[in-house]
Structures are given as C-alpha cells and as structure tokens.
Design an enzyme around this catalytic site. Structure first.
Site, PDB file in Angstrom:
ATOM      1  N   GLY A  67     -20.809   9.002 -78.076  1.00  0.00           N
ATOM      2  CA  GLY A  67     -20.670  10.260 -77.328  1.00  0.00           C
ATOM      3  C   GLY A  67     -19.578  10.169 -76.277  1.00  0.00           C
ATOM      4  N   THR A  96     -16.644  11.539 -76.400  1.00  0.00           N
ATOM      5  CA  THR A  96     -15.691  12.665 -76.431  1.00  0.00           C
ATOM      6  C   THR A  96     -15.940  13.686 -75.331  1.00  0.00           C
ATOM      7  OG1 THR A  96     -17.144  13.783 -78.004  1.00  0.00           O
ATOM      8  CG2 THR A  96     -15.297  12.535 -78.936  1.00  0.00           C
ATOM      9  N   GLY A  98     -18.384  14.688 -71.402  1.00  0.00           N
ATOM     10  CA  GLY A  98     -19.416  14.455 -70.394  1.00  0.00           C
ATOM     11  C   GLY A  98     -19.584  13.012 -69.939  1.00  0.00           C
ATOM     12  N   VAL A 104     -23.734   9.917 -85.501  1.00  0.00           N
ATOM     13  CA  VAL A 104     -24.765   8.874 -85.310  1.00  0.00           C
ATOM     14  C   VAL A 104     -26.022   9.119 -86.146  1.00  0.00           C
ATOM     15  CG1 VAL A 104     -24.072   8.177 -82.947  1.00  0.00           C
ATOM     16  CG2 VAL A 104     -25.780   9.991 -83.247  1.00  0.00           C
ATOM     17  N   SER A 156     -33.306  10.617 -70.047  1.00  0.00           N
ATOM     18  CA  SER A 156     -33.253  11.897 -69.319  1.00  0.00           C
ATOM     19  C   SER A 156     -34.515  12.015 -68.486  1.00  0.00           C
ATOM     20  CB  SER A 156     -33.207  13.056 -70.314  1.00  0.00           C
ATOM     21  OG  SER A 156     -33.444  14.292 -69.655  1.00  0.00           O
ATOM     22  N   TYR A 203     -37.071  18.251 -77.383  1.00  0.00           N
ATOM     23  CA  TYR A 203     -36.071  17.464 -76.636  1.00  0.00           C
ATOM     24  C   TYR A 203     -36.799  16.443 -75.768  1.00  0.00           C
ATOM     25  CZ  TYR A 203     -32.277  16.123 -73.512  1.00  0.00           C
ATOM     26  OH  TYR A 203     -31.354  15.386 -72.791  1.00  0.00           O
ATOM     27  N   LYS A 215     -36.559  12.304 -75.879  1.00  0.00           N
ATOM     28  CA  LYS A 215     -36.178  11.451 -74.749  1.00  0.00           C
ATOM     29  C   LYS A 215     -37.341  10.552 -74.302  1.00  0.00           C
ATOM     30  CE  LYS A 215     -31.827  12.400 -74.355  1.00  0.00           C
ATOM     31  NZ  LYS A 215     -30.792  11.362 -74.471  1.00  0.00           N
ATOM     32  N   PRO A 231     -30.994  10.818 -66.207  1.00  0.00           N
ATOM     33  CA  PRO A 231     -30.465  11.811 -65.272  1.00  0.00           C
ATOM     34  C   PRO A 231     -31.260  13.119 -65.279  1.00  0.00           C
ATOM     35  CG  PRO A 231     -28.782  11.056 -66.854  1.00  0.00           C
ATOM     36  CD  PRO A 231     -30.121  10.657 -67.382  1.00  0.00           C
ATOM     37  N   VAL A 277     -26.948  17.353 -65.125  1.00  0.00           N
ATOM     38  CA  VAL A 277     -25.548  16.909 -65.046  1.00  0.00           C
ATOM     39  C   VAL A 277     -24.684  18.009 -65.659  1.00  0.00           C
ATOM     40  CG1 VAL A 277     -23.926  15.024 -65.523  1.00  0.00           C
ATOM     41  CG2 VAL A 277     -26.398  14.562 -65.574  1.00  0.00           C
TER      42      VAL A 277
HETATM   43  P1  NDP Z   1     -22.135  16.477 -73.752  1.00  0.00           P
HETATM   44  O1  NDP Z   1     -22.534  17.596 -74.636  1.00  0.00           O
HETATM   45  O2  NDP Z   1     -21.025  16.727 -72.789  1.00  0.00           O
HETATM   46  O3  NDP Z   1     -21.789  15.188 -74.615  1.00  0.00           O
HETATM   47  C1  NDP Z   1     -22.564  14.820 -75.721  1.00  0.00           C
HETATM   48  C2  NDP Z   1     -21.839  13.719 -76.486  1.00  0.00           C
HETATM   49  O4  NDP Z   1     -22.660  13.297 -77.581  1.00  0.00           O
HETATM   50  C3  NDP Z   1     -20.517  14.195 -77.068  1.00  0.00           C
HETATM   51  O5  NDP Z   1     -19.538  13.208 -76.857  1.00  0.00           O
HETATM   52  C4  NDP Z   1     -20.818  14.364 -78.547  1.00  0.00           C
HETATM   53  O6  NDP Z   1     -19.663  14.034 -79.308  1.00  0.00           O
HETATM   54  C5  NDP Z   1     -21.889  13.295 -78.765  1.00  0.00           C
HETATM   55  N1  NDP Z   1     -22.721  13.631 -79.911  1.00  0.00           N
HETATM   56  C6  NDP Z   1     -23.588  14.664 -80.042  1.00  0.00           C
HETATM   57  N2  NDP Z   1     -24.121  14.677 -81.268  1.00  0.00           N
HETATM   58  C7  NDP Z   1     -23.561  13.632 -81.946  1.00  0.00           C
HETATM   59  C8  NDP Z   1     -23.699  13.137 -83.257  1.00  0.00           C
HETATM   60  N3  NDP Z   1     -24.511  13.713 -84.171  1.00  0.00           N
HETATM   61  N4  NDP Z   1     -22.981  12.057 -83.624  1.00  0.00           N
HETATM   62  C9  NDP Z   1     -22.147  11.480 -82.755  1.00  0.00           C
HETATM   63  N5  NDP Z   1     -21.975  11.888 -81.473  1.00  0.00           N
HETATM   64  C10 NDP Z   1     -22.677  12.950 -81.085  1.00  0.00           C
HETATM   65  O7  NDP Z   1     -23.470  16.065 -72.961  1.00  0.00           O
HETATM   66  P2  NDP Z   1     -23.774  14.922 -71.881  1.00  0.00           P
HETATM   67  O8  NDP Z   1     -22.602  14.093 -71.586  1.00  0.00           O
HETATM   68  O9  NDP Z   1     -24.469  15.583 -70.776  1.00  0.00           O
HETATM   69  O10 NDP Z   1     -24.862  14.098 -72.687  1.00  0.00           O
HETATM   70  C11 NDP Z   1     -24.794  12.706 -72.883  1.00  0.00           C
HETATM   71  C12 NDP Z   1     -26.214  12.149 -72.906  1.00  0.00           C
HETATM   72  O11 NDP Z   1     -26.832  12.386 -71.641  1.00  0.00           O
HETATM   73  C13 NDP Z   1     -27.129  12.768 -73.949  1.00  0.00           C
HETATM   74  O12 NDP Z   1     -27.934  11.772 -74.531  1.00  0.00           O
HETATM   75  C14 NDP Z   1     -27.996  13.743 -73.124  1.00  0.00           C
HETATM   76  O13 NDP Z   1     -29.245  13.971 -73.726  1.00  0.00           O
HETATM   77  C15 NDP Z   1     -28.118  12.940 -71.833  1.00  0.00           C
HETATM   78  N6  NDP Z   1     -28.495  13.707 -70.654  1.00  0.00           N
HETATM   79  C16 NDP Z   1     -27.733  14.768 -70.222  1.00  0.00           C
HETATM   80  C17 NDP Z   1     -28.110  15.473 -69.086  1.00  0.00           C
HETATM   81  C18 NDP Z   1     -27.380  16.678 -68.607  1.00  0.00           C
HETATM   82  O14 NDP Z   1     -27.958  17.438 -67.783  1.00  0.00           O
HETATM   83  N7  NDP Z   1     -26.135  16.909 -69.002  1.00  0.00           N
HETATM   84  C19 NDP Z   1     -29.272  15.051 -68.307  1.00  0.00           C
HETATM   85  C20 NDP Z   1     -30.001  13.954 -68.859  1.00  0.00           C
HETATM   86  C21 NDP Z   1     -29.592  13.300 -69.972  1.00  0.00           C
HETATM   87  P3  NDP Z   1     -19.149  14.820 -80.600  1.00  0.00           P
HETATM   88  O15 NDP Z   1     -19.606  16.251 -80.474  1.00  0.00           O
HETATM   89  O16 NDP Z   1     -17.654  14.667 -80.562  1.00  0.00           O
HETATM   90  O17 NDP Z   1     -19.771  14.101 -81.726  1.00  0.00           O
HETATM   91  C1  8X3 Z   2     -31.021  17.000 -69.645  1.00  0.00           C
HETATM   92  C2  8X3 Z   2     -31.699  17.449 -68.411  1.00  0.00           C
HETATM   93  O1  8X3 Z   2     -33.628  18.814 -67.477  1.00  0.00           O
HETATM   94  O2  8X3 Z   2     -32.401  19.765 -69.333  1.00  0.00           O
HETATM   95  O3  8X3 Z   2     -31.639  15.937 -70.259  1.00  0.00           O
HETATM   96  O4  8X3 Z   2     -33.894  17.956 -69.686  1.00  0.00           O
HETATM   97  S1  8X3 Z   2     -32.970  18.541 -68.748  1.00  0.00           S
END
Ligand code: NDP
Ligand code: 8X3
Length: 250
Positions: free
Chosen positions: A9, A11, A13, A59, A138, A151, A155, A181, A184
């Site tokens: 991931g 690419t 965040g 993945v 999360s 979801y 997690k 987190p 975010v």
């Molecule tokens: P983004 O949507 O910005 O990033 C998600 C990343 O996951 C991208 O790089 C995407 O890459 C990759 N991804 C998604 N599906 C696939 C797949 N099938 N195969 C390969 N790569 C995949 O979200 P965040 O950066 O926020 O999320 C990152 C992690 O943090 C996640 O596990 C999320 O659950 C967790 N999280 C996020 C929170 C938030 O509030 N944002 C809070 C708590 C946890 P691509 O699409 O190029 O494949």
């Molecule tokens: C992302 C944060 O609160 O949407 O994991 O579950 S929340």
C-alpha cells in the site's frame, strides 16, 4: 549494513508517507501497490535518496503475491522490515444492508492479503532469526462501531494476527508490532464511500485529523528502537478523537 523494507500500500496515504520517511533515513525500499504509475513516480522521487524497487500486485490474489515476491531481484531478497499496510474499508452500512462484494473485498485484502504477503516473506526472516513485521490495524480493530461491522471484523483479525505472529515467531527473534490509528486524512474515506469526495471530506472537517506523516513518523520510531525493544502495539488518535465514535468537532 542498510536495512530493506517491504511496504504494501505504498501508492497512497500511510504507506507512501512511510516510504518517504524510510527513504530519508537511508532504508532500502520495496514499494508495492496496484497502481503502477504511482509506484513509478514514487520510485523516481525516492531513488534520489535510497535504493528502490517496485512490485505491482493485488495483495488479495495469492498467485500474484507469490509471483511478485519470487520476482524480486537478488539484492532485494533479504527483507528486514515488512510493513503490512495495504487495506481499506469498503462501504459503511448496517449488517442487514451490507454489500457482500464489499465484505469479500475487506476480508480478502485486509486479512487474507496480509497473510499471503507475510507467509511469503517470513521464511527468509526465520532462516536468519531476524526481522520486523509492523501490522497496520485500526481503532476498528480495538472497538466495534455502528455500521463498521465487517471492516471492524477485518481489523480485529489484524489485531489477533499481530499477537499470533509475535507468539509464533518469538523463538525466531522476530519483532512484531501493530499501529492502530484513529482518523487519518488519506484516500481511505474516498475508497470507503466509493469515490464520493464530498462524503469523504466531511469525515475530516471540523477538527484536525491525523496526517499520514504522523503515523509514518510513529512507524519509524517503532522500528528504530534497539533490537531488544518490541512495542506490542500503539493506538494513535487525533487529539479531537477520544474513541472510535467520540469526536470533538467544531
Ligand atoms: P489509502 O486509501 O490512502 O491507501 C490504501 C493503500 O492500500 C493504497 O496504497 C492502495 O494501493 C493499497 N491497497 C488497497 N487495496 C489493495 C490491494 N487489493 N492490493 C494491493 N494494495 C492495495 O488509505 P490509508 O493510507 O489510510 O490506509 C492504509 C492502512 O491504514 C489500511 O490498512 C487502513 O485500513 C489503515 N487505517 C487507516 C485509517 C484512516 O483513517 N485513514 C485509520 C486506521 C487504519 P493501490 O490502490 O495502488 O493498490
Ligand atoms: C480507519 C478509522 O474509525 O474509520 O480504520 O475505522 S475508522
């Protein structure tokens, strides 16, 4: 010797911000994701700071994961740090209204994807009795909130797997940590709401949400403790957030 990190991931965040801070700190990078153009852009940028290679795969597709990891150039086959970060929420609705394709996506990506990648990379860690796995969970892995159902289940599974990996890998001297987190500000909500930018923006308005860099900084802190120090997990909120559902918005 320089360390090598494998980031899923990367690419967007949190994963992208982690790649950036690792590059600044001279860690060699294997950047993964599905969006090839973004991988190339990031490789171009970070190659000025460190050695970078990329792997484009989904993945949740077991064969793709295995094939991609087998294709790593020899000088990138020793992986010191695995950041299991790829994941998303798909939809936000009651269990009775839930979309089964969304459920499949969350379980396949957030749980099975994490397992496929870990399974492929753990052997070279156990062989060397050295390695670090950081699982991105999360607050949804610690609490269950209305409409979060599947979801949250995915997690909670990451939370369980984080504990399980540390137990099973203990005799191999491998460190295992998780970061959980709260909110975010990334593309996360855009994905959850299927491209509805207005709905996604509303999630992060009225308070200062965490930024991807805040979590990346904490990941970097966790992996730079002396080798005898292993942080089990950290729950990280924006100051305005007290629990998964209590948010002090203006
Ligand atoms: P983004 O949507 O910005 O990033 C998600 C990343 O996951 C991208 O790089 C995407 O890459 C990759 N991804 C998604 N599906 C696939 C797949 N099938 N195969 C390969 N790569 C995949 O979200 P965040 O950066 O926020 O999320 C990152 C992690 O943090 C996640 O596990 C999320 O659950 C967790 N999280 C996020 C929170 C938030 O509030 N944002 C809070 C708590 C946890 P691509 O699409 O190029 O494949
Ligand atoms: C992302 C944060 O609160 O949407 O994991 O579950 S929340």
């Amino acid at each position: 010797m320089k360390q090598t990190a494998f980031i899923t991931g990367a690419t967007s965040g949190i994963g992208k911000a982690t790649a950036e801070i690792f590059a600044k700190n001279n860690i060699r990078l294997i950047l993964c994701g599905r969006r090839a153009e973004r991988l190339q852009e990031l490789q171009h940028k970070l190659s000025k700071l460190t050695q970078v290679t990329t792997l484009q795969f989904d993945v949740s597709k077991r064969n793709e994961v295995e094939k991609a990891i087998k294709s790593l150039p020899e000088n990138f086959q020793q992986i010191d740090i695995l950041i299991n970060n790829a994941g998303n929420a798909h939809g936000l609705s009651t269990i009775q209204d839930g979309n089964i394709d969304d459920w499949d996506a969350m379980m396949d990506i957030n749980v099975k994807g994490l397992l496929y990648v870990s399974k492929a990379l753990i052997p070279q860690m156990t062989e060397r009795n050295n390695g670090f796995i950081v699982n991105i969970g999360s607050i949804a892995g610690k609490e269950v909130y209305p409409n979060g159902n599947v979801y949250c289940a995915s997690k909670h599974a990451v939370n369980a797997l984080n504990k399980a990996m540390r137990i099973d890998l203990n005799k191999h001297n491998i460190r295992v940590s998780a970061i959980h987190p709260g909110a975010v500000e990334t593309e996360f909500s855009e994905v959850r709401f299927k491209g509805d930018v207005k709905k996604a923006k509303a999630v992060y308005t009225g308070y200062k949400a965490l930024q991807a860099e805040d979590i990346a900084d904490i990941i970097h802190f966790v992996i730079t403790r002396p080798y005898h120090v292993n942080i089990e997990d950290l729950v990280v909120y924006p100051t305005a957030q007290a629990t998964a559902t209590i948010m002090n918005k203006n």
